[in-house]
Scaffold this active site. Structure first.
Site, short mmCIF file in Angstrom:
data_model
loop_
_atom_site.label_atom_id
_atom_site.label_comp_id
_atom_site.label_asym_id
_atom_site.label_seq_id
_atom_site.Cartn_x
_atom_site.Cartn_y
_atom_site.Cartn_z
N ASP A 4 -0.07 5.30 0.86
CA ASP A 4 -0.19 6.28 1.93
C ASP A 4 -0.34 5.56 3.27
O ASP A 4 -1.23 4.74 3.46
CB ASP A 4 -1.39 7.19 1.68
CG ASP A 4 -1.19 8.58 2.25
OD1 ASP A 4 -0.19 8.80 2.95
OD2 ASP A 4 -2.04 9.46 2.00
N ASP A 44 -1.63 -0.50 6.09
CA ASP A 44 -1.82 0.15 7.39
C ASP A 44 -3.28 0.18 7.83
O ASP A 44 -3.57 0.50 8.97
CB ASP A 44 -1.30 1.60 7.34
CG ASP A 44 -2.15 2.49 6.44
OD1 ASP A 44 -2.29 2.15 5.24
OD2 ASP A 44 -2.68 3.51 6.92
N ASP A 61 0.85 -1.18 0.00
CA ASP A 61 0.00 0.00 0.00
C ASP A 61 0.89 1.24 0.00
O ASP A 61 2.09 1.16 0.33
CB ASP A 61 -0.91 -0.02 1.24
CG ASP A 61 -1.85 1.17 1.28
OD1 ASP A 61 -2.55 1.41 0.27
OD2 ASP A 61 -1.88 1.87 2.31
#
Length: 336
Positions: free
Chosen positions: A24, A220, A22
């Site tokens: 950001d 995240d 991923d």
């Protein structure tokens, strides 16, 4: 694959052949680098781990994403990026013939992806589109959403690039594509298909593109990145540098749980121990946790660290999976 934590006797970068990373909150934060991200990814690559950056952002071109990563000392080619726009266009082609008309409600990244898939981009419901492709763009307004609603109500297939309800910005969380998709869905009463995370579609496309056999998802957010990993049947590493916290992981339901937990991307370069049950405590290295009468207990107070996080996950998940309660107010904020 088990709903619990997994063990790896070797560093993750050696145990898997492809990392679906991923952006950001993992590789960078907005326009800023995340500590340890660039050198950790470089070391992982040197160990033989291929990287493919997978993002729910459908507004940007792969070349733009690759350029940003490269500027942060993470050298990346456009072919190493898969966006939700590309996944959306690929999903459209599973039902639409070349040249089919598609109303695109989104940014230039989605427009480009739909065109490159051999579909005709139109700008109005009056053009009789066979489908509506909807992705986030900050310039979208009421008239764009209304046009999408007219087309969907008229029978067009509604495909969302992703359904993230929120979007992290420098000022906090703003409405994401999921919130805008929800407006169209509320107006039409029709639920769209989605190509982005947590749907496993984009992950599976990425793995097929790379020709990998042992993929590892790194994210995240439990509700998108790690839920998508579970849905696809892939191992997932939750890094604590973005949205979802260690406490969120402890309280996560089975479909959102990670297989591995790490403070940051350095966790790619180490082995991962799994907690074991002994004398009523779930133990990981020199720390332990248990649930008594529905409340989480730690072996002692003081700095948490990953061993506590892993032990707490094992203890809470074991009780929850047996149908028992785990009081949310008994789970403290845990730092790695």
């Amino acid at each position: 694959m088990s709903a619990g934590l997994a063990a790896s006797e070797t560093p993750l970068a050696e145990a898997y052949d492809l990392a679906l990373v991923d952006l950001d909150g993992v590789a960078y934060q907005g326009h800023l680098p995340i500590d340890h991200a660039a050198p950790s990814l470089a070391s992982a690559r040197a160990s033989g781990l291929d990287l493919l950056f997978v993002t729910n952002n459908a507004s940007r071109e792969p070349e733009e994403v690759a350029g940003q990563l490269s500027s942060l000392d993470i050298p990346t080619e456009a072919g190493e990026v898969m966006t939700a726009a590309q996944a959306c266009a690929t999903l459209l082609r599973t039902r639409l013939e070349p040249g089919a008309r598609v109303l695109v409600v989104g940014g230039r990244g989605l427009v480009t992806a739909v065109r490159e898939a051999g579909l005709e981009v139109v700008g109005s419901a009056e053009d009789a589109p066979e489908a509506v492709a909807q992705g986030f763009a900050p310039e979208l307004g009421w008239s764009d959403l209304a046009e999408a609603a007219y087309a969907v109500a008229g029978g067009a297939w509604h495909v969302a690039s992703n359904r993230d309800m929120s979007l992290p910005t420098a000022r906090g969380f703003a409405p994401g594509n999921g919130a805008l998709v929800a407006a169209v869905s509320a107006a039409t009463g029709i639920e769209p298909d989605s190509a982005g995370k947590p749907s496993p579609t984009m992950y599976r496309m990425a793995v097929e593109r790379a020709g990998a056999s042992r993929p590892l998802v790194i994210g995240d957010r439990l509700d998108t990145d790690l839920a998508g990993a579970r849905a696809a049947g892939y191992a997932g590493l939750h890094v604590l540098t973005g949205v979802s916290s260690a406490r969120d992981a402890v309280l996560a339901e089975p479909g959102l749980r990670p297989h591995f937990v790490g403070a940051d991307l350095r966790s790619l370069l180490v082995a991962h121990e799994t907690p074991v049950l002994a004398d009523g405590w779930w133990r990981c290295a020199d720390r332990a946790a248990r649930v008594v009468d529905g409340r989480l207990e730690l072996d002692r107070h003081g700095p948490a660290g990953l061993d506590v996080v892993r032990a707490a996950c094992a203890a809470a998940w074991d009780v929850a999976d047996a149908g028992g309660p785990v009081a949310a107010d008994s789970v403290p904020e845990l730092t790695a």
